[in-house]
Design a protein around this motif. Structure first.
Motif, mmCIF file in Angstrom:
data_model
loop_
_atom_site.group_PDB
_atom_site.id
_atom_site.type_symbol
_atom_site.label_atom_id
_atom_site.label_comp_id
_atom_site.label_asym_id
_atom_site.label_seq_id
_atom_site.Cartn_x
_atom_site.Cartn_y
_atom_site.Cartn_z
ATOM 1 N N PRO A 45 0.830 -1.186 -0.046
ATOM 2 C CA PRO A 45 -0.071 0.070 0.020
ATOM 3 C C PRO A 45 1.002 1.257 -0.155
ATOM 4 N N VAL A 46 0.441 2.453 -0.499
ATOM 5 C CA VAL A 46 1.149 3.452 -0.509
ATOM 6 C C VAL A 46 1.550 4.154 0.992
ATOM 7 N N LEU A 47 2.577 4.546 0.949
ATOM 8 C CA LEU A 47 2.936 4.887 2.298
ATOM 9 C C LEU A 47 3.140 6.476 2.371
ATOM 10 N N HIS A 48 2.196 7.030 2.982
ATOM 11 C CA HIS A 48 2.078 8.573 2.952
ATOM 12 C C HIS A 48 3.006 9.304 3.859
ATOM 13 N N HIS A 49 3.357 8.751 5.190
ATOM 14 C CA HIS A 49 3.930 9.591 6.222
ATOM 15 C C HIS A 49 4.578 8.488 7.080
ATOM 16 N N VAL A 50 5.781 8.794 7.850
ATOM 17 C CA VAL A 50 6.548 8.054 8.529
ATOM 18 C C VAL A 50 7.048 9.080 9.664
ATOM 19 N N THR A 51 6.595 8.916 11.182
ATOM 20 C CA THR A 51 7.269 9.761 11.955
ATOM 21 C C THR A 51 7.478 9.267 13.364
ATOM 22 N N LEU A 98 -2.613 14.877 3.666
ATOM 23 C CA LEU A 98 -3.048 13.535 3.383
ATOM 24 C C LEU A 98 -4.508 13.502 2.734
ATOM 25 N N PRO A 99 -4.758 12.191 2.154
ATOM 26 C CA PRO A 99 -6.147 12.096 1.245
ATOM 27 C C PRO A 99 -7.138 11.975 2.443
ATOM 28 N N ASP A 100 -8.532 12.102 1.847
ATOM 29 C CA ASP A 100 -9.621 12.042 2.949
ATOM 30 C C ASP A 100 -9.639 10.927 3.824
ATOM 31 N N VAL A 121 -9.178 5.877 9.102
ATOM 32 C CA VAL A 121 -10.016 7.424 8.970
ATOM 33 C C VAL A 121 -10.487 7.353 7.577
ATOM 34 N N LYS A 122 -12.011 7.202 7.678
ATOM 35 C CA LYS A 122 -12.768 7.190 6.453
ATOM 36 C C LYS A 122 -13.299 8.692 5.963
ATOM 37 N N ASP A 123 -13.067 9.465 6.765
ATOM 38 C CA ASP A 123 -13.251 10.905 6.455
ATOM 39 C C ASP A 123 -12.578 11.793 7.200
ATOM 40 N N LYS A 124 -11.594 12.401 6.715
ATOM 41 C CA LYS A 124 -10.730 13.265 7.258
ATOM 42 C C LYS A 124 -11.196 14.545 7.924
ATOM 43 N N ALA A 125 -12.466 14.888 7.467
ATOM 44 C CA ALA A 125 -13.144 16.028 7.958
ATOM 45 C C ALA A 125 -13.755 15.849 9.276
ATOM 46 N N THR A 126 -13.932 14.560 9.613
ATOM 47 C CA THR A 126 -14.737 14.358 10.793
ATOM 48 C C THR A 126 -14.006 13.856 12.087
ATOM 49 N N ILE A 127 -12.589 13.955 11.912
ATOM 50 C CA ILE A 127 -11.654 13.348 12.987
ATOM 51 C C ILE A 127 -11.185 14.330 14.108
ATOM 52 N N ASP A 128 -10.839 13.862 15.282
ATOM 53 C CA ASP A 128 -10.452 14.820 16.127
ATOM 54 C C ASP A 128 -8.918 14.628 16.310
ATOM 55 N N ARG A 129 -8.248 15.621 15.685
ATOM 56 C CA ARG A 129 -6.678 15.251 15.253
ATOM 57 C C ARG A 129 -6.151 15.406 16.570
ATOM 58 N N LYS A 130 -6.518 15.952 17.636
ATOM 59 C CA LYS A 130 -5.795 16.106 18.982
ATOM 60 C C LYS A 130 -5.764 14.828 19.615
ATOM 61 N N ALA A 131 -7.225 14.005 19.416
ATOM 62 C CA ALA A 131 -7.307 12.812 19.838
ATOM 63 C C ALA A 131 -6.299 11.680 19.385
ATOM 64 N N LEU A 146 3.137 5.144 11.245
ATOM 65 C CA LEU A 146 3.037 5.112 9.745
ATOM 66 C C LEU A 146 1.565 5.461 9.405
ATOM 67 N N ILE A 147 1.582 6.178 8.288
ATOM 68 C CA ILE A 147 0.267 6.676 7.485
ATOM 69 C C ILE A 147 0.375 6.033 6.194
ATOM 70 N N GLU A 148 -0.732 4.967 6.019
ATOM 71 C CA GLU A 148 -0.804 4.273 4.784
ATOM 72 C C GLU A 148 -2.047 4.325 4.122
ATOM 73 N N GLU A 149 -2.060 4.105 2.860
ATOM 74 C CA GLU A 149 -3.335 4.179 1.980
ATOM 75 C C GLU A 149 -4.307 3.121 2.493
ATOM 76 N N PHE A 150 -5.615 3.677 2.421
ATOM 77 C CA PHE A 150 -6.584 2.873 2.768
ATOM 78 C C PHE A 150 -7.116 2.078 1.643
ATOM 79 N N LEU A 151 -7.402 0.965 1.777
ATOM 80 C CA LEU A 151 -7.628 -0.068 0.849
ATOM 81 C C LEU A 151 -8.916 -0.262 0.857
#
Length: 282
Positions: A61-67, A78-80, A96-106, A136-141
């Motif tokens: 799967p696509v690897l978007h970010h590592v930290t 990041l994608p949605d 994460v299926k909808d980035k707009a609805t997430i609590d980033r701090k959580a 790791l942040i990976e692609e959602f399949l």
């Protein structure tokens, strides 16, 4: 040992193991091959898969970010939809299926909690003990319906797939079916309720088996987890100690059936050979 006794009402015979669960526990005690650490490290295993065979990088799967600092997760870039996971544990992930609805701090707080833990202390699987903690942040399949695809877990013994476990709706109403390599359903329940419906063999069954056996090589046992999205195969993970040696088989006799596929070396020889093998080899 205590957890095994509370789970099964007896202690595992790790000196002369017969069942699958006993052999997994014997491996945990006596088999310390470095390849196991590479396999369970969710970042390192990506490079390993890509190097197994030309073209196998396409399984990843696509690897978007590592930290190692979740505060720098680039949410805006990041994608949605995406998957967040820890490199150094099992089950530490969030879809994460909808980035707009997430609590980033959580999410950042949850990632920091994962990073502060050593999975060895949680589950006593030695392969996890020295893995660098990263996020790791990976692609959602997507299975085409907005959900994660079915999970094909192929049990490879001595280079041959013998058992295929199919997990359906793993992140919802989780159900499971067990087949042999010829897609004959096995009358057994493995830790999760059996799926009541019919699962036809995937058109790519032969290819799934080929990929799993290629990844496994000639090792005595490993479970290769793969996904199908359309006609494309994706890599999930390599699991050298499936179920951590606490697989609940119903009927319990299937534990011995699974164990019979695995010709395990005697524990003293297992320990000696694992220490003698080159550190980067299986």
């Amino acid at each position: 040992m205590k957890k095994y006794f509370f789970t099964f009402g007896s202690l595992p015979n790790v000196l002369a193991p017969r069942t699958f669960n006993e052999k997994v526990n014997a491996r945990k005690f006596f088999d310390h091959r470095r390849i196991f650490q590479t396999w369970v490290d969710k970042l390192a295993v990506r490079d390993w898969v890509a190097g197994v065979k030309p073209g196998y990088d396409q399984l990843l799967p696509v690897l978007h970010h590592v930290t190692s600092d979740p505060a720098d997760i680039p949410f805006d870039q990041l994608p949605d939809r995406f998957v967040i996971k820890a490199s150094h544990g099992s089950g530490w992930l969030r879809i994460v299926k909808d980035k707009a609805t997430i609590d980033r701090k959580a999410i950042i707080a949850e990632c920091r909690k994962w990073l502060a833990l050593n999975y060895y202390d949680v589950n006593l699987e030695g392969a996890y003990k020295n893995i660098p903690p990263r996020i790791l942040i990976e692609e959602f399949l997507d299975n085409g319906s907005g959900e994660a695809p079915e999970d094909y877990k192929l049990y490879v013994f001595h280079g041959r797939v013998e058992i295929i476990q199919v997990d359906v709706a793993r992140f919802g109403q989780h159900r499971r079916k067990i087949y042999d390599r010829n897609w004959q359903e096995q009358q057994v329940e493995l830790s999760v309720t059996t799926y009541a419906g019919t699962l036809p063999p995937p058109p790519q069954l032969a290819r799934l088996i080929e990929v799993a056996e290629t990844l496994a090589g000639d090792i005595d046992f490993v479970r290769a987890d793969l996904y199908l999205v359309g006609d494309r195969i994706y890599f999930g993970e390599m699991t050298p100690s499936s179920g951590n040696g606490f697989n609940r088989f119903t009927p319990a006799s299937f534990d011995a059936v699974m164990g019979a596929f695995w010709k395990l070396e005697s524990p003293p020889r297992l320990l000696l050979n694992s220490l003698r093998r080159p550190r980067d080899k299986a």
